[in-house]
Design a protein around this motif. Structure first.
Motif, short mmCIF file in Angstrom:
data_model
loop_
_atom_site.label_atom_id
_atom_site.label_comp_id
_atom_site.label_asym_id
_atom_site.label_seq_id
_atom_site.Cartn_x
_atom_site.Cartn_y
_atom_site.Cartn_z
N VAL A 33 0.84 -1.20 0.00
CA VAL A 33 0.00 0.00 0.00
C VAL A 33 0.88 1.25 0.00
O VAL A 33 0.61 2.21 -0.73
N ALA A 34 1.94 1.25 0.78
CA ALA A 34 2.86 2.39 0.80
C ALA A 34 3.55 2.56 -0.54
O ALA A 34 3.75 3.68 -1.02
N PHE A 35 3.92 1.46 -1.18
CA PHE A 35 4.55 1.53 -2.50
C PHE A 35 3.60 2.13 -3.52
O PHE A 35 3.99 3.02 -4.29
N VAL A 36 2.36 1.68 -3.52
CA VAL A 36 1.37 2.19 -4.49
C VAL A 36 1.12 3.67 -4.23
O VAL A 36 1.02 4.47 -5.17
N ALA A 37 1.03 4.07 -2.97
CA ALA A 37 0.80 5.48 -2.65
C ALA A 37 1.97 6.33 -3.11
O ALA A 37 1.78 7.43 -3.66
N GLY A 38 3.18 5.86 -2.91
CA GLY A 38 4.35 6.61 -3.35
C GLY A 38 4.42 6.74 -4.86
O GLY A 38 4.75 7.80 -5.40
N GLU A 39 4.11 5.66 -5.56
CA GLU A 39 4.11 5.71 -7.03
C GLU A 39 3.02 6.65 -7.53
O GLU A 39 3.23 7.39 -8.49
N ALA A 40 1.86 6.63 -6.91
CA ALA A 40 0.78 7.53 -7.32
C ALA A 40 1.17 8.98 -7.11
O ALA A 40 0.90 9.84 -7.95
N ARG A 41 1.85 9.26 -6.00
CA ARG A 41 2.30 10.63 -5.72
C ARG A 41 3.33 11.07 -6.76
O ARG A 41 3.29 12.19 -7.26
N THR A 42 4.26 10.18 -7.10
CA THR A 42 5.27 10.51 -8.10
C THR A 42 4.63 10.75 -9.46
O THR A 42 5.00 11.70 -10.16
#
Length: 73
Positions: A33-42
């Motif tokens: 979930v943290a990985f997906v959130a970081g990728e979405a932010r980027t």
């Protein structure tokens, strides 16, 4: 040991096993979930143009992974 002590010990072990399983499950869910959130932010920053490309280096320089600059002759 009496039957009551054995039952209490078994419940204690079961409680510890449940807590350990809950901890492993929470990590297994939190990391993706943290990985997906970081990728979405980027991706959002990229779409808005907030991220600028790195400046071009001259033909005589090469930057290594460690950040050292080596001049090529």
């Amino acid at each position: 040991m009496t039957i009551r002590q054995t039952a209490n010990c078994a419940l204690g072990v079961a409680r510890l096993a449940f807590d350990a399983a809950a901890a492993v499950l929470s990590v297994a869910v939190a990391v993706p979930v943290a990985f997906v959130a970081g990728e979405a932010r980027t991706m959002a920053h990229t779409a808005r143009g907030d991220i600028t490309p790195a400046p071009e280096h001259s033909d005589r320089e090469h930057v290594h992974d460690l950040g050292t600059v080596v001049e090529l002759s």
